[in-house]
Motif scaffolding. Sequence first.
Motif, short mmCIF file in Angstrom:
data_model
loop_
_atom_site.label_atom_id
_atom_site.label_comp_id
_atom_site.label_asym_id
_atom_site.label_seq_id
_atom_site.Cartn_x
_atom_site.Cartn_y
_atom_site.Cartn_z
N LEU A 434 0.86 -1.24 -0.08
CA LEU A 434 -0.07 0.20 -0.17
C LEU A 434 1.00 1.23 0.24
CD1 LEU A 434 -2.78 -0.93 2.46
CD2 LEU A 434 -3.09 -0.68 -0.09
N THR A 435 2.11 1.45 0.80
CA THR A 435 3.02 2.49 0.66
C THR A 435 3.46 2.80 -0.88
OG1 THR A 435 3.58 2.08 2.98
CG2 THR A 435 4.74 3.29 1.70
N GLN A 436 3.91 1.37 -1.33
CA GLN A 436 4.37 1.61 -2.76
C GLN A 436 3.36 2.09 -3.81
OE1 GLN A 436 6.23 -2.26 -3.48
NE2 GLN A 436 8.08 -1.67 -2.35
N GLU A 437 2.05 1.77 -3.54
CA GLU A 437 1.26 2.19 -4.48
C GLU A 437 0.45 3.35 -4.36
OE1 GLU A 437 -1.75 -0.98 -4.23
OE2 GLU A 437 -0.07 -2.64 -4.75
N ASN A 438 0.79 4.13 -3.15
CA ASN A 438 0.25 5.35 -2.73
C ASN A 438 0.82 6.21 -3.72
OD1 ASN A 438 -0.95 7.74 -1.60
ND2 ASN A 438 -0.57 6.98 0.47
N THR A 439 -0.10 6.93 -4.55
CA THR A 439 0.65 8.07 -5.62
C THR A 439 0.82 9.34 -4.92
OG1 THR A 439 -1.84 8.51 -6.18
CG2 THR A 439 -0.48 6.75 -7.44
N GLU A 440 0.32 9.63 -3.82
CA GLU A 440 0.25 10.87 -2.95
C GLU A 440 1.70 10.87 -2.24
OE1 GLU A 440 -3.21 11.85 -0.65
OE2 GLU A 440 -4.52 11.62 -2.42
#
Length: 593
Positions: A434-440
């Motif tokens: 989820l950290t890696q996928e978070n675009t923000e």
Amino acid sequence: MKKITFLCLITVFIISCKKEATSDTSKETAVIPFAELLDNYYEEGLQLNPLSATMAGDNRYNDQFPDILSPAYKTNLKEYYESYKSQLSNYPDATLTDTEKLSKAILQWDCDVNLEGLTYKKDLMPIDQMWSPHLMFGQLASGVSAQPFNTVADYKNWQTRVDQYLVWLSSAEKNMRQGIKEGYVLPKSLIQKVIPQMEALAKPDVSSNLFYTPVTNFPESISEEDQKAITEAYTAMIQYKIIPAYKKMADFLKNEYMEAGRESSGYGDLPDGSDYYNFAIKYFTTTTMSADEIHKLGLSEVARIRTEMEKIKEQVGFDGDLKAFFDFVRTNKELMPFSTPEEIIANFNKMHATIKPKVDELFSLQPKTPFEVRRTEAFRENSASAEYNPGSLDGTRPGIFYTPIPDASTYNVYSDESLFLHEAIPGHHFQISLTQENTELPKFRKTLWYSAYGEGWALYTESLGSELGLYTDPYQLFGMLGAEMHRAVRLVVDTGIHTKGWSREKAIAYCLDNEAESEAGITSEIERYMAMPGQALSYKIGQLKIRELRAKATEALGDQFDIREFHKEVLETGCIPLALLEDKINTWIASKK
């Protein structure tokens, strides 16, 4: 080991550097947009740590392996952190968004703690049985890890990286010789574990060498002519470079280093070991707790969990004390039902299928990155623990839960459900993906690893098993308590070894009295704590903080409390120091009232 990622290892290697005189080497830099500063920090960090790039799926530096032990490298690293720390003063909080303020606080902490780490001499002990680069490099050499072997260029990149790695291996021996002179040496019990790792790659049979594996699995896109040329090049590389280098290191360890090895177990016997241990507590727990505070907390948690274990013992009708029950669980053949590694992997996949329908009830935020369970590679599984390796940032490489299976017939399954929750779903796979996928999030926060948060989250998720359809077997529930006890005893034995003069044997005995792990497994764990002080403290410290924050939110919000929303708040900002996580949850609670 129940988890540590390559990215965490890389950070540990960085902080393990020789004490140097301080100087003002900050770079004069024009003020740039804050987002650009964060991107620059990430990009320069990849150049300094190309393995971080490879692990993240960024292939620009796949041919590089810097000698992190060299004076030039350490100077560059020090200047890197000093420069960005200095530049942060150009960005007042009043000019930043909430997300940017958090990024600023994280970057400040990251620079400060790594600069402090650079003042110690841990790099005079650059090789150990559990954490050092030779083990990570072996994983890459297998051809099925993060290093790609899809094109001719990929194969050439690896050859170039191997050459640079061998420079590091030579520097490691040089540093260990200096360590002998200055009193920085490993305990003999750890040296004994490293020698077979080196000897395994020094055997004369080229075709059975781990570094030969990539040429046994060519992709179809590489022509036969290129395959032949690469095979010849790899054969020469192994015969004339790899085998001699590993033989030289093995001989040094056996013939010189072993004789100089310590009889003591803890860092307290090293020249600046007590100061380093205090730093390690700060680094791994992201708190200001003292060793004595942590030791007392551990004793309290051990007592609490023992009470819960007694209830399970009574439930299954065992007649005997708790220590006898530990022995029963360790040796119960009914808890060793498998005969092949494939059956064990299938059992983990079955757990995954069981929890899938329940995950939505606890998590509104879930990753897209694929996930796999794999057996740990043979060359390291005898001294390895289960672990999670993150997927690539672009999601093309799955997250992988590795589990060692040296002997399937003696593999005890009693704690496997809690292990799966911790290493896989919703533990490390959710948190890291989820950290890696978070675009923000800025890029530098996508690959940060703070053990107290990351391991604390994973240990916290073990308590979610009943809500996810697991722990219907009392032995699996006992396994969850056993896993929590395992982290509680770490608070006692890690501080005991490094600040209270505990021997390896005393620490092993304490664990045998309080948990159901096998003696071999406990021995490996104690030796792990000897090699990397402080890291084992992070799990329980982080778990207790997340539990505390959940209880606080539940009480404060009452009917307004939503577990899915709480988990989203904890996960969405990625790996952060615990004090910053507490501030975030407090802000969220206030906003909901």
